[in-house]
Design an enzyme around this catalytic site. Structure first.
Site, PDB file in Angstrom:
ATOM      1  N   TYR B 146       0.928  -0.558  -0.435  1.00  0.00           N
ATOM      2  CA  TYR B 146       0.297  -0.415   0.131  1.00  0.00           C
ATOM      3  C   TYR B 146       1.127   0.779   0.269  1.00  0.00           C
ATOM      4  CZ  TYR B 146      -3.408   3.181   1.178  1.00  0.00           C
ATOM      5  OH  TYR B 146      -4.394   4.085   1.612  1.00  0.00           O
ATOM      6  N   GLN B 148       0.924   4.851   0.048  1.00  0.00           N
ATOM      7  CA  GLN B 148       0.994   6.046   0.234  1.00  0.00           C
ATOM      8  C   GLN B 148       1.633   7.313   0.315  1.00  0.00           C
ATOM      9  OE1 GLN B 148      -3.240   6.567   2.150  1.00  0.00           O
ATOM     10  NE2 GLN B 148      -2.703   8.248   3.601  1.00  0.00           N
ATOM     11  N   SER B 155       2.051  11.802   7.175  1.00  0.00           N
ATOM     12  CA  SER B 155       0.568  12.631   7.675  1.00  0.00           C
ATOM     13  C   SER B 155      -0.549  13.205   6.744  1.00  0.00           C
ATOM     14  CB  SER B 155       0.465  13.039   8.532  1.00  0.00           C
ATOM     15  OG  SER B 155       1.315  13.007   9.451  1.00  0.00           O
ATOM     16  N   GLY B 188       5.657  -0.798   3.774  1.00  0.00           N
ATOM     17  CA  GLY B 188       5.714  -1.976   4.229  1.00  0.00           C
ATOM     18  C   GLY B 188       5.607  -3.328   2.689  1.00  0.00           C
ATOM     19  N   ARG B 325      15.696 -10.826  41.980  1.00  0.00           N
ATOM     20  CA  ARG B 325      17.678 -10.261  41.730  1.00  0.00           C
ATOM     21  C   ARG B 325      17.659  -9.882  43.052  1.00  0.00           C
ATOM     22  NH1 ARG B 325      22.411  -9.390  39.209  1.00  0.00           N
ATOM     23  NH2 ARG B 325      23.314  -7.349  39.673  1.00  0.00           N
ATOM     24  N   ARG B 352       8.174   2.297  39.209  1.00  0.00           N
ATOM     25  CA  ARG B 352       8.437   2.346  37.628  1.00  0.00           C
ATOM     26  C   ARG B 352       7.502   0.822  36.870  1.00  0.00           C
ATOM     27  NH1 ARG B 352      15.136   2.668  36.945  1.00  0.00           N
ATOM     28  NH2 ARG B 352      14.770   2.212  39.226  1.00  0.00           N
ATOM     29  N   THR B 441       4.479   6.995  16.039  1.00  0.00           N
ATOM     30  CA  THR B 441       4.491   7.746  14.889  1.00  0.00           C
ATOM     31  C   THR B 441       3.196   7.445  13.883  1.00  0.00           C
ATOM     32  OG1 THR B 441       7.182   7.922  15.140  1.00  0.00           O
ATOM     33  CG2 THR B 441       6.195   8.342  12.728  1.00  0.00           C
ATOM     34  N   GLU B 443       0.376   5.132  11.209  1.00  0.00           N
ATOM     35  CA  GLU B 443      -1.512   5.294  11.377  1.00  0.00           C
ATOM     36  C   GLU B 443      -1.485   6.475  12.271  1.00  0.00           C
ATOM     37  OE1 GLU B 443      -2.706   1.550  11.690  1.00  0.00           O
ATOM     38  OE2 GLU B 443      -1.326   0.580  11.345  1.00  0.00           O
ATOM     39  N   ASP B 445       0.301   9.870  13.341  1.00  0.00           N
ATOM     40  CA  ASP B 445       1.233  10.540  14.507  1.00  0.00           C
ATOM     41  C   ASP B 445       0.941  11.392  15.750  1.00  0.00           C
ATOM     42  OD1 ASP B 445       4.525  12.005  15.033  1.00  0.00           O
ATOM     43  OD2 ASP B 445       3.061  13.112  16.372  1.00  0.00           O
TER      44      ASP B 445
END
Lengths: 706, 706
Positions: B146, B148, B155, B188, B325, B352, B441, B443, B445
């Site tokens: 595809y 485009q 974009s 792709g 750990r 975290r 980024t 599909e 941004d």
């Protein structure tokens, strides 16, 4: 066959765009470059070394991203050896050599030899040991590495499992790995390259009165040969190799190493500070290795200075590309009369890149300050007296943590700000991103080492509370004592003055910016003091708070130092302060950078400012517009400012960041003319096992590597 | 030679540690797995497909990190073809095929064929075109891509430069690339694989009365052969190839393509919605392609569902490794009696990882909700009537942006939380990190597409302001109308009740948590409405604010949906709501996850809550301790919760994340027995140009590739 693509041009003219950007700024680029990069002749050295490397195809980076990880080591080793030949041919000094490593921009398989290996021998070896080893080291007759961290223990050196047991009969040591997790691990240069290693092991000595009882005397460094001089194979009793592929560091052979009751002579233990007596087997300690840590501030200064160049590099790529990239018309330009916008004109792009651009200068002045303090106090430091360096020495963990985190995150922020092409190899950020991601972890994990800063601040605050009327011994003392004196009556002031009451635009009070950062650092130190010393809370339960304290304190150093570098009435008088002597427009823009760095930093953690009464709540309401205002002021100078960092194209290695603006020509050339995958035609029919068309081969090549 | 390393064991027993963790949790792991992963038979399908892939050495991931980028494409193509053979042999359906792609975990060179290529033909082809193309596509007789986005435009589809000009004489189109930046780029499957392409080009038709004047009719899709069927070489007039190495996607041939006045028949234009008349050369449009966007919500639902599995995978690795750990004694355990601490017990590690663990469930319920709404309204959607999906449809850009940003950042946060070994290939996160960095980024941004959400919210707020007494049409309407009614009298309430006034511990009001997120979303919508509609500020100047609005609105959806999934009195009654029916301990822990996800989200952007009067300032003071409290409650269940995500070892591909806890054994085995670099011995003498010892060769191998 003629190639119709060779006559095509990009729709917009990149070179013209960058030329217009440069013409639109009043910054004197060479003057600013010189201001930033003159120390130790950096700029001229960069040029000199670059010219030599460019002449040798071995140093071409063109195909690096197409090489496998084993090939990257082959190449790294070939380059490391070639640089040694060049050093001798060109008569380079050590600074030239380090410049070559910086420019080639990969971890060299020889890297540890001339860093931790030689440093440890020099600082911890006896005079006799140095006389024996140093000539071989300096001549690269042997290649050394530094084997401290293990599979099971990294940060916790006291937890190391490798043992060095004294044998009082044979008068020698036995180096041994009692568990798998005792394996040395991660040690650079060790995997395939090194002939020798400094091995840090727990020294075990027989108890004087009961020799079967072994007493640990903590980690000690031993120097030993690990590979046969003739065959380069591991010596008997040693298993050593490369640990395999990693995020980055493809060219480096980070290694593992295990010992099976390896016997080494008494002389293997580096004995400037500690020695085992051949006669009695007793350990005698002499002097104090604390002096070693004197250079730590210098090393951490180097990390900060390197972080600024890494960040400047990512920002250079992002600023140049986003100036050239055009996408969409302004939504309010309904008729599309103004053409497609430069991406760098979108506030959503600016907010990601421009504060980082401002931050490169903040990092710069703090790095400079660390160097200056170190050099200015070198003599006293070598005697173990840190003098004015003492405070910075304890703060340097926090600065390492903060600055490497900023740079590591900044690379990725810049990459994403570039949209689709930011994901491509043409960004030039693939390698540096993967490599630099190690920095928040190595040389002290960025979360772990902040505890040291916090502990030292709690100690200092305790002392200030006990002696509130003492003379401040250093700037932090001054901040803490001011806080203690005023904390009950303090009314926070906003340094931001929005455009009203006759003002046409935002105005800022520089001193008030410094004040709010200093007040916050003091207040958080006092909070930590209260929690730990007064309320006696468990250390572990405070760790998140202590991390935030270290960050706030380090941010304060960046802000204060930046302010001192720009103002004629610095808060911290010091003869070592850099004096810019820059032309007026440049100083103005640097002041804008100071404001933007400060307000952006503030915007990342408002609660610590609010809860410490450092700022009024009203400041938060003005913050977004003040930042927009600053970005608008900085925007016309963005390209000129990144130019001033003078990162060579060879280092950028980036289509997007090209200084000549030929972004699209270069991206296309990389794809169309220099991509080896395009030289092969494939068989895509799923019924066939053949991969390369016409080879009839079911992919022996790659499948054999699985 | 005997290998002394084979008898060594790690100092601490990993399997015993994980067993103790599992025994210490009251969570019913299979029950929770089933709750999370039963849709479309996910769990059983995963097992079925996994067994087939495991039998084929081609799908081994063991040496992937040692392969060069070109080799990764060779391997990717071999795998793509092998999967086609397996599909036919095993009788797999499309869901099985997609499961195989998920498990193999790389972008397949065939990927675009069965995604964008077939979808576009199916949705935009005429009946005649579908009858011609679909059988060839479904049989993989042709491989499509595809095309485009272009070198100069990603974009901005309207800015595409490739032209398709109608020739009224020959009755055909001429596809042409007027500039270098018109080159198709990033597409792709196009670089080396595809035989055919959908090419999106600006349709140019001669003006009816003045044929030399060409009129643009905007971008249209054309289907064309790009490579010769026999030779697989590009057809004349086409330059096509692979764009070269990237951050990730090593196995995928993202391509470039330029056209030199290429002639294609009239039938090349996909003509379900628009057709050029062979006779008059006029464009006739029929129907409305808006129905195409109906499936967008489903696609974005897939992105959210995928994001949750990607995040769950990173969290699985981090939780298991950090449980095993051990590093340092507790600082208050002065005598070291309690042994070294599990790293997962440090709050600085918990902060975290654990909020991300909680967030996997938040993503899950929103993904489920998107699927449910789509399936529940499928019939009406196919008629172009979105019904209850309309609101979610416009919100889906914001959810894509938020959820992929959370997952991309989350992988790296987990990696860093693992310290040194997190940087190694044994983390299993090297590939997924590099690959997933594309998601923020592609599909749309993540910064750009949030404008769509903000525009739709401003429109909705405008309508609510105009009709403040209307009945709410959807949940957002309800939130907005409530806000408008109460904004002048609103007093913010804290959902956090700290342990005093008789309470032994923190308590939370779930409904109040939802309220503060909804209030903030409404208030920020109103701010944006005021700035844009009332004050008529330029759109560009508002972009940062609008991005924040989209994020806040999307966060509100995650919070509300999570709440609805857990409570018996949801704020949004809907028959489609998932009903857990989980045992009590599991529901309790999910509620803790809800609290932690919400408070952590709040802690990331307090100013927007404060400035919109959504929370009282006092809440901020309690926030750190409330989060500590929740993490303590979640900690004993962390290993069980990640187990419930049932990520197979084949997908984890991680020494650190092994479900059996044999972390160190596996790391050592990878290095010592499976690292090809260790099979070669090197010549490290700088005087010699030989690289591989005894080869006498100055490195022809690798240097020839430069």
């Amino acid at each position: 066959m003629s190639d119709f693509t060779s006559s095509l041009k990009p729709r917009y003219d990149g070179p013209a765009t960058l030329a217009a950007e440069r013409n639109g700024s009043s910054i004197n680029i060479p003057e600013l470059s010189k201001h930033l990069l003159s120390r130790d002749g950096f700029l001229s050295r960069q040029e000199k070394v670059l010219q030599v490397l460019k002449r040798d195809r071995l140093f071409s980076k063109d195909q690096q991203l197409n090489l496998s990880r084993p090939d990257r080591y082959h190449l790294g080793l070939a380059r490391a050896k070639a640089i040694q030949r060049i050093v001798r041919r060109e008569g380079w000094d050590h600074e030239d050599y380090k410049m070559a490593e910086y420019l080639v921009d990969e971890m060299s398989p020889f890297h540890l030899h001339m860093s931790m290996f030689v440093t440890t021998v020099r600082e911890q070896g006896s005079e006799e040991q140095k006389a024996y080893w140093m000539p071989q080291i300096l001549n690269y007759d042997i290649i050394g590495c530094y084997a401290q961290s293990e599979l099971g223990h990294g940060s916790n050196v006291r937890g190391l499992e490798t043992t060095a047991t004294w044998d009082p009969v044979k008068k020698e040591f036995e180096i041994h790995s009692p568990h798998l997790t005792a394996s040395k691990w991660w040690n650079g240069t060790m995997g395939r390259t090194a002939t020798h290693a400094i091995v840090v092991a727990q020294l075990l000595l027989p108890h004087p009165s009961n020799p079967s009882n072994l007493i640990s005397h903590g980690p000690q460094p031993f120097i030993l040969r690990i590979r046969d001089q003739r065959t380069h194979l591991p010596l008997p009793g040693i298993a050593v190799g490369d640990i395999g592929p990693k995020y980055g560091y493809a060219s480096m052979d980070n290694g593992y190493m295990l010992f099976d009751h390896l016997r080494v002579p008494r002389s293997a233990m580096l004995s400037r500070y500690a020695e085992v007596s051949a006669e009695t087997g007793a350990l005698s300690r002499r002097g104090h290795p604390a002096v070693v840590y004197g250079s730590l501030t210098f090393v951490r200064g180097q990390i900060v200075m390197h972080a600024r160049l890494v960040l400047a590099r990512a920002v250079t790529v992002a600023v140049r590309y986003c100036a050239i990239r055009r996408q969409f018309h302004d939504r309010d330009d309904v008729k599309g009369e103004r053409g497609e916008m430069q991406v760098l004109d979108y506030p959503t792009v600016q907010i990601r890149i421009l504060p980082l651009l401002a931050t490169t200068f903040a990092l710069h002045y703090t790095g400079e300050m660390m160097y200056d303090l170190y050099h200015g106090t070198r003599e006293t430091v070598e005697k173990g007296d840190f003098g004015p360096l003492a405070e910075l020495h304890s703060a340097s963990s926090g600065l390492k943590s903060l600055c490497t985190t900023i740079a590591a995150d900044g690379i990725e922020t810049c990459r994403r700000a570039m949209g689709g092409h930011g994901f491509g190899g043409g960004s030039g950020l693939v390698g540096i991103n993967a490599d630099y991601l190690s920095k928040p972890t190595v040389e002290g994990d960025n979360w772990m080492i902040t505890q040291q800063v916090a502990a030292s601040l709690i100690k200092k605050m305790t002392s200030c509370v006990q002696n509130p009327h003492a003379e401040p011994k250093d700037p932090t003392d001054a901040i803490f004592l001011y806080y203690l004196k005023n904390k009950d009556t303090h009314i926070p002031q906003s340094p931001i003055h929005p455009p009203n009451n006759g003002k046409a635009d935002f105005e800022f009070t520089d001193k008030a910016i410094v004040d709010i950062f200093q007040w916050r650092a003091a207040a958080l130190s006092h909070d930590a003091y209260t929690a730990r010393i007064i309320e006696k809370k468990p250390w572990t339960s405070l760790m998140i708070q202590l991390h935030a304290l270290s960050r706030a304190y380090s941010e304060q150093i960046l802000i204060t130092t930046f302010y001192n570098a720009l103002t004629t009435t610095p808060t911290t008088p010091t003869s070592l302060r850099p004096t810019p002597n820059l032309s007026h427009p440049t100083t103005n823009i640097l002041t804008t950078c100071f404001h933007l760095h400060a307000l952006h930093t503030l915007s990342l953690s408002p609660p610590t400012f609010l809860l410490t009464n450092s700022i009024p709540l009203s400041l938060l309401a003005h913050l977004p517009n003040a930042i927009l205002h600053l970005m608008t002021a900085l925007r016309p100078h963005a390209v000129a400012l990144v130019d001033a960092w003078a990162i060579p194209e060879y280092v950028l290695d980036s289509a997007l960041g090209r200084g000549d603006g030929r972004v699209y020509e270069e991206l296309f050339d990389m794809a169309h003319r220099r991509n080896p995958l395009n030289r092969v035609t494939f068989n895509v029919d799923w019924r066939s096992e053949e991969i390369v068309r016409g080879s009839g081969d079911a992919g022996r090549g790659v499948l054999g590597k699985l």
